[in-house]
Design a protein around this motif. Sequence first.
Motif, PDB file in Angstrom:
ATOM      1  N   TRP A  50       0.771  -5.858  -0.638  1.00 28.01           N
ATOM      2  CA  TRP A  50       1.459  -5.315   0.529  1.00 28.01           C
ATOM      3  C   TRP A  50       2.364  -4.176   0.050  1.00 28.01           C
ATOM      4  N   PRO A  51       2.764  -3.276   0.932  1.00 24.36           N
ATOM      5  CA  PRO A  51       3.484  -2.068   0.509  1.00 24.36           C
ATOM      6  C   PRO A  51       4.813  -2.373  -0.170  1.00 24.36           C
ATOM      7  N   GLU A  52       4.993  -1.829  -1.368  1.00 25.98           N
ATOM      8  CA  GLU A  52       6.169  -2.138  -2.169  1.00 25.98           C
ATOM      9  C   GLU A  52       7.461  -1.602  -1.574  1.00 25.98           C
ATOM     10  N   PHE A  53       7.386  -0.565  -0.728  1.00 25.41           N
ATOM     11  CA  PHE A  53       8.618   0.029  -0.215  1.00 25.41           C
ATOM     12  C   PHE A  53       9.343  -0.882   0.763  1.00 25.41           C
ATOM     13  N   LEU A  54       8.697  -1.964   1.212  1.00 20.95           N
ATOM     14  CA  LEU A  54       9.338  -2.886   2.141  1.00 20.95           C
ATOM     15  C   LEU A  54      10.456  -3.693   1.488  1.00 20.95           C
ATOM     16  N   VAL A  55      10.437  -3.818   0.166  1.00 27.53           N
ATOM     17  CA  VAL A  55      11.521  -4.483  -0.561  1.00 27.53           C
ATOM     18  C   VAL A  55      11.944  -3.573  -1.712  1.00 27.53           C
ATOM     19  N   PRO A  56      12.753  -2.554  -1.422  1.00 29.05           N
ATOM     20  CA  PRO A  56      13.226  -1.666  -2.490  1.00 29.05           C
ATOM     21  C   PRO A  56      14.206  -2.393  -3.401  1.00 29.05           C
ATOM     22  N   LEU A  92       6.349 -12.083  -8.727  1.00 36.68           N
ATOM     23  CA  LEU A  92       5.780 -10.895  -8.114  1.00 36.68           C
ATOM     24  C   LEU A  92       6.379  -9.659  -8.768  1.00 36.68           C
ATOM     25  N   ILE A  93       5.514  -8.860  -9.392  1.00 35.40           N
ATOM     26  CA  ILE A  93       5.912  -7.583  -9.984  1.00 35.40           C
ATOM     27  C   ILE A  93       4.969  -6.523  -9.446  1.00 35.40           C
ATOM     28  N   LYS A  94       5.501  -5.520  -8.772  1.00 30.99           N
ATOM     29  CA  LYS A  94       4.668  -4.457  -8.244  1.00 30.99           C
ATOM     30  C   LYS A  94       4.193  -3.543  -9.383  1.00 30.99           C
ATOM     31  N   LYS A  95       2.910  -3.172  -9.352  1.00 28.53           N
ATOM     32  CA  LYS A  95       2.361  -2.321 -10.412  1.00 28.53           C
ATOM     33  C   LYS A  95       2.961  -0.920 -10.390  1.00 28.53           C
ATOM     34  N   ARG A  96       3.296  -0.451  -9.196  1.00 26.21           N
ATOM     35  CA  ARG A  96       3.910   0.873  -9.068  1.00 26.21           C
ATOM     36  C   ARG A  96       5.008   0.779  -8.024  1.00 26.21           C
ATOM     37  N   PRO A 100      -1.993  -0.127  12.495  1.00 30.75           N
ATOM     38  CA  PRO A 100      -0.538  -0.129  12.255  1.00 30.75           C
ATOM     39  C   PRO A 100      -0.139   0.717  11.047  1.00 30.75           C
ATOM     40  N   ALA A 101      -0.948   0.645   9.976  1.00 30.81           N
ATOM     41  CA  ALA A 101      -0.645   1.435   8.787  1.00 30.81           C
ATOM     42  C   ALA A 101      -0.872   2.917   9.048  1.00 30.81           C
ATOM     43  N   ALA A 102      -1.911   3.244   9.811  1.00 31.95           N
ATOM     44  CA  ALA A 102      -2.181   4.645  10.145  1.00 31.95           C
ATOM     45  C   ALA A 102      -1.050   5.233  10.981  1.00 31.95           C
ATOM     46  N   ALA A 103      -0.516   4.447  11.916  1.00 32.12           N
ATOM     47  CA  ALA A 103       0.597   4.921  12.740  1.00 32.12           C
ATOM     48  C   ALA A 103       1.829   5.182  11.881  1.00 32.12           C
ATOM     49  N   LEU A 104       2.073   4.320  10.906  1.00 35.12           N
ATOM     50  CA  LEU A 104       3.214   4.515  10.014  1.00 35.12           C
ATOM     51  C   LEU A 104       3.016   5.744   9.141  1.00 35.12           C
ATOM     52  N   ALA A 105       1.795   5.941   8.636  1.00 34.15           N
ATOM     53  CA  ALA A 105       1.513   7.118   7.817  1.00 34.15           C
ATOM     54  C   ALA A 105       1.661   8.411   8.620  1.00 34.15           C
ATOM     55  N   GLU A 106       1.347   8.344   9.922  1.00 36.01           N
ATOM     56  CA  GLU A 106       1.447   9.524  10.779  1.00 36.01           C
ATOM     57  C   GLU A 106       2.905   9.907  11.036  1.00 36.01           C
ATOM     58  N   GLN A 107       3.755   8.913  11.250  1.00 37.47           N
ATOM     59  CA  GLN A 107       5.167   9.166  11.531  1.00 37.47           C
ATOM     60  C   GLN A 107       6.032   8.200  10.709  1.00 37.47           C
ATOM     61  N   PRO A 108       6.178   8.477   9.416  1.00 38.77           N
ATOM     62  CA  PRO A 108       6.884   7.537   8.531  1.00 38.77           C
ATOM     63  C   PRO A 108       8.333   7.268   8.929  1.00 38.77           C
ATOM     64  N   ILE A 111       1.484   7.105   0.111  1.00 35.78           N
ATOM     65  CA  ILE A 111       0.837   6.700  -1.142  1.00 35.78           C
ATOM     66  C   ILE A 111       0.712   5.187  -1.219  1.00 35.78           C
ATOM     67  N   SER A 112       1.793   4.487  -0.883  1.00 34.24           N
ATOM     68  CA  SER A 112       1.790   3.027  -0.962  1.00 34.24           C
ATOM     69  C   SER A 112       0.816   2.411   0.037  1.00 34.24           C
ATOM     70  N   LEU A 113       0.776   2.949   1.248  1.00 36.20           N
ATOM     71  CA  LEU A 113      -0.148   2.413   2.254  1.00 36.20           C
ATOM     72  C   LEU A 113      -1.595   2.567   1.813  1.00 36.20           C
ATOM     73  N   ARG A 114      -1.928   3.704   1.250  1.00 38.20           N
ATOM     74  CA  ARG A 114      -3.312   3.920   0.790  1.00 38.20           C
ATOM     75  C   ARG A 114      -3.630   3.070  -0.439  1.00 38.20           C
TER      76      ARG A 114
END
Length: 326
Positions: free
Chosen positions: A70-76, A220-224, A115-123, A102-105
């Motif tokens: 899941w997208p890492e930016f949700l828990v900075p 849980l360790i995010k790769k990037r 939902p992910a496309a909508a977020l990518a369109e208007q972050p 980048i994270s969504l893709r």
Amino acid sequence: MIDLGVAELAATRFAISPLSETVSGLQQLGDLDRNPLHLRWLRWAADELARNPLDLSHTWPLIVSDRPNWPEFLVPAPLGSGASIDDDLAALRRTPASQVRISLRRVFGEDLPAPAAALAEQPAAGLRAIAAELRAAHDRLIAPHWSRIRAVLDADVIHRAKQMAAGGAERLFADLHPDLRWRDGRLILGGARWRVERVVERGPGGLVLMPVVLGSPYVLIKKRTSTQTTVRYPARGVGALWTAGTQAPAGSTVRLLGRARAELLEALRSPATTTDLARLLGITPSAVSQHLRVLRESGLVTRERSGRSVLYMTTTLGASLSGTVI
């Protein structure tokens, strides 16, 4: 696998994140790596949502899906050791648009679900909507229990910091989680769940070690990541959190200590503040303080300061009387 030089190891720190607990709790409700230790909270949360559902239309498809990630930016990574939910959500909203895409893709591929496309369109707008949903989830599902959750997290950080001070990284990581090990300047994540050794592209600075109460049994360790690399691991003592104070103390303990102090020791199977104990047991804070003083003088309870709070915990002797494994 994470390579850590002297500078990165020196910058490694502990942090507590209400946002991390919120996201993890929602994932537990979504049956993602469900931890059976949370069944009491899960039943309570399910009843709460059945009475008054939350709108999580922007957030849920990102954190509970058929994807392994899941997208890492949700828990900075929190900026401080004790960030508030407001601090965490402000960091979330500051995620650069490029990093969101980048994270969504990375998670969903080039053909993004709606939902992910909508977020990518208007972050920017999407992050504001997600932050609002997560704030509502926190207030409904986490805040009512936050004082007790925070006590467990604080106790874990106190314990780990002492380990690191006594034996450095080798001592710390040897006991952090069975799937983690420290070898030749590298932190290695292994175990039966991981079929191959993963190389983590570490973010700037040292690691941020984040205990989690309402999470899975795994590390849980995010790769990037666009922030410091976080290592989220199950907090020590989670097993007693939802049951402490709900059982009658053993008759032998009552005969030895008296009922009030025996009940207090039972409640301290999970770390707590004086206020938490008074609320749980239905007695005044002053009465709690008097009993705690006797238990401390008897070597059954210890206390540690964490920020502005004083945290009480059982000693090894007290744990043996209350039946706690520490």
